[in-house]
Design a protein around this motif. Structure first.
Motif, PDB file in Angstrom:
ATOM      1  N   UNK A   1      45.968  83.776   0.489  1.00  0.00           N
ATOM      2  CA  UNK A   1      46.905  82.739   0.847  1.00  0.00           C
ATOM      3  C   UNK A   1      46.185  81.395   0.874  1.00  0.00           C
ATOM      4  N   UNK A   2      46.882  80.394   0.448  1.00  0.00           N
ATOM      5  CA  UNK A   2      46.337  79.038   0.473  1.00  0.00           C
ATOM      6  C   UNK A   2      46.680  78.385   1.809  1.00  0.00           C
ATOM      7  N   UNK A   3      45.750  77.588   2.321  1.00  0.00           N
ATOM      8  CA  UNK A   3      45.942  76.888   3.591  1.00  0.00           C
ATOM      9  C   UNK A   3      45.705  75.400   3.373  1.00  0.00           C
ATOM     10  N   UNK A   4      46.575  74.583   3.964  1.00  0.00           N
ATOM     11  CA  UNK A   4      46.417  73.130   3.914  1.00  0.00           C
ATOM     12  C   UNK A   4      46.301  72.604   5.339  1.00  0.00           C
ATOM     13  N   UNK A   5      45.626  71.485   5.480  1.00  0.00           N
ATOM     14  CA  UNK A   5      45.422  70.862   6.788  1.00  0.00           C
ATOM     15  C   UNK A   5      46.162  69.526   6.822  1.00  0.00           C
TER      16      UNK A   5
ATOM     17  N   UNK B   1      34.015  80.014  15.585  1.00  0.00           N
ATOM     18  CA  UNK B   1      35.096  80.974  15.832  1.00  0.00           C
ATOM     19  C   UNK B   1      36.368  80.560  15.085  1.00  0.00           C
ATOM     20  N   UNK B   2      36.634  79.261  14.998  1.00  0.00           N
ATOM     21  CA  UNK B   2      37.783  78.789  14.219  1.00  0.00           C
ATOM     22  C   UNK B   2      37.672  79.252  12.771  1.00  0.00           C
ATOM     23  N   UNK B   3      36.528  79.047  12.143  1.00  0.00           N
ATOM     24  CA  UNK B   3      36.361  79.428  10.733  1.00  0.00           C
ATOM     25  C   UNK B   3      36.459  80.938  10.556  1.00  0.00           C
ATOM     26  N   UNK B   4      35.953  81.714  11.514  1.00  0.00           N
ATOM     27  CA  UNK B   4      36.082  83.172  11.457  1.00  0.00           C
ATOM     28  C   UNK B   4      37.556  83.589  11.523  1.00  0.00           C
ATOM     29  N   UNK B   5      38.297  82.987  12.449  1.00  0.00           N
ATOM     30  CA  UNK B   5      39.716  83.325  12.610  1.00  0.00           C
ATOM     31  C   UNK B   5      40.533  82.838  11.421  1.00  0.00           C
ATOM     32  N   UNK B   6      40.163  81.695  10.863  1.00  0.00           N
ATOM     33  CA  UNK B   6      40.888  81.203   9.693  1.00  0.00           C
ATOM     34  C   UNK B   6      40.726  82.165   8.518  1.00  0.00           C
ATOM     35  N   UNK B   7      39.547  82.730   8.361  1.00  0.00           N
ATOM     36  CA  UNK B   7      39.332  83.711   7.292  1.00  0.00           C
ATOM     37  C   UNK B   7      40.218  84.939   7.511  1.00  0.00           C
ATOM     38  N   UNK B   8      40.305  85.397   8.761  1.00  0.00           N
ATOM     39  CA  UNK B   8      41.215  86.501   9.082  1.00  0.00           C
ATOM     40  C   UNK B   8      42.646  86.129   8.716  1.00  0.00           C
ATOM     41  N   UNK B   9      43.044  84.920   9.088  1.00  0.00           N
ATOM     42  CA  UNK B   9      44.404  84.437   8.838  1.00  0.00           C
ATOM     43  C   UNK B   9      44.707  84.396   7.345  1.00  0.00           C
ATOM     44  N   UNK B  10      43.770  83.919   6.552  1.00  0.00           N
ATOM     45  CA  UNK B  10      43.970  83.837   5.103  1.00  0.00           C
ATOM     46  C   UNK B  10      44.171  85.228   4.512  1.00  0.00           C
ATOM     47  N   UNK B  11      43.416  86.199   4.992  1.00  0.00           N
ATOM     48  CA  UNK B  11      43.524  87.571   4.490  1.00  0.00           C
ATOM     49  C   UNK B  11      44.769  88.291   4.990  1.00  0.00           C
ATOM     50  N   UNK B  12      45.177  88.023   6.233  1.00  0.00           N
ATOM     51  CA  UNK B  12      46.351  88.664   6.820  1.00  0.00           C
ATOM     52  C   UNK B  12      46.841  87.812   7.987  1.00  0.00           C
TER      53      UNK B  12
ATOM     54  N   UNK C   1      57.124  77.454  -0.914  1.00  0.00           N
ATOM     55  CA  UNK C   1      56.542  77.551  -2.257  1.00  0.00           C
ATOM     56  C   UNK C   1      56.287  79.003  -2.616  1.00  0.00           C
ATOM     57  N   UNK C   2      56.171  79.244  -3.885  1.00  0.00           N
ATOM     58  CA  UNK C   2      55.779  80.572  -4.385  1.00  0.00           C
ATOM     59  C   UNK C   2      54.443  80.429  -5.071  1.00  0.00           C
ATOM     60  N   UNK C   3      53.365  81.009  -4.624  1.00  0.00           N
ATOM     61  CA  UNK C   3      53.266  81.769  -3.372  1.00  0.00           C
ATOM     62  C   UNK C   3      53.278  80.840  -2.161  1.00  0.00           C
ATOM     63  N   UNK C   4      53.663  81.388  -1.043  1.00  0.00           N
ATOM     64  CA  UNK C   4      53.741  80.610   0.200  1.00  0.00           C
ATOM     65  C   UNK C   4      52.368  80.083   0.591  1.00  0.00           C
ATOM     66  N   UNK C   5      52.383  78.934   1.228  1.00  0.00           N
ATOM     67  CA  UNK C   5      51.161  78.306   1.706  1.00  0.00           C
ATOM     68  C   UNK C   5      51.353  78.029   3.188  1.00  0.00           C
ATOM     69  N   UNK C   6      50.288  78.110   3.956  1.00  0.00           N
ATOM     70  CA  UNK C   6      50.343  77.788   5.382  1.00  0.00           C
ATOM     71  C   UNK C   6      49.803  76.372   5.578  1.00  0.00           C
TER      72      UNK C   6
END
Length: 89
Positions: free
Chosen positions: A1-5, A25-36, A72-77
């Motif tokens: 999944x793509x993430x924008x700030x 910890x933010x970067x670790x959790x963001x990686x989790x978020x991107x994967x699921x 969007x397709x694919x969805x972005x967060x």
């Protein structure tokens, strides 16, 4: 999944996270978020009231990220805010 700030997220991140030990910890959790985005460790949930249409996930006990999914397709967060419970809700 793509993430924008968003710009508001970038300002909040710089102010609230860079000054603490939570950045890694933010970067670790963001990686989790991107994967699921719904990994149980993130405690992802939809918000209501004035924040209806937005969702949130947890970084640490009292540190949350507020975001929304685009159509969007694919969805972005898009991450819109970060802070403790009282700051973001």
């Amino acid at each position: 999944m793509e993430v924008a700030f968003s710009q508001t997220f970038k300002k909040a991140f710089k102010k609230k996270i860079k000054a603490t030990n939570a950045e890694q910890e933010f970067w670790n959790r963001l990686e989790l978020f991107i994967n699921n985005p719904y990994d149980s460790r993130l405690k992802t949930h939809k918000l209501s009231g004035k924040l209806k249409g937005l969702s949130s996930f947890s970084i640490e006990y009292d540190l949350r990220v507020v975001f929304y999914f685009t159509k969007d397709k694919p969805a972005k967060a898009v991450l819109v805010d970060i802070g403790n419970h009282d700051e973001v809700y």
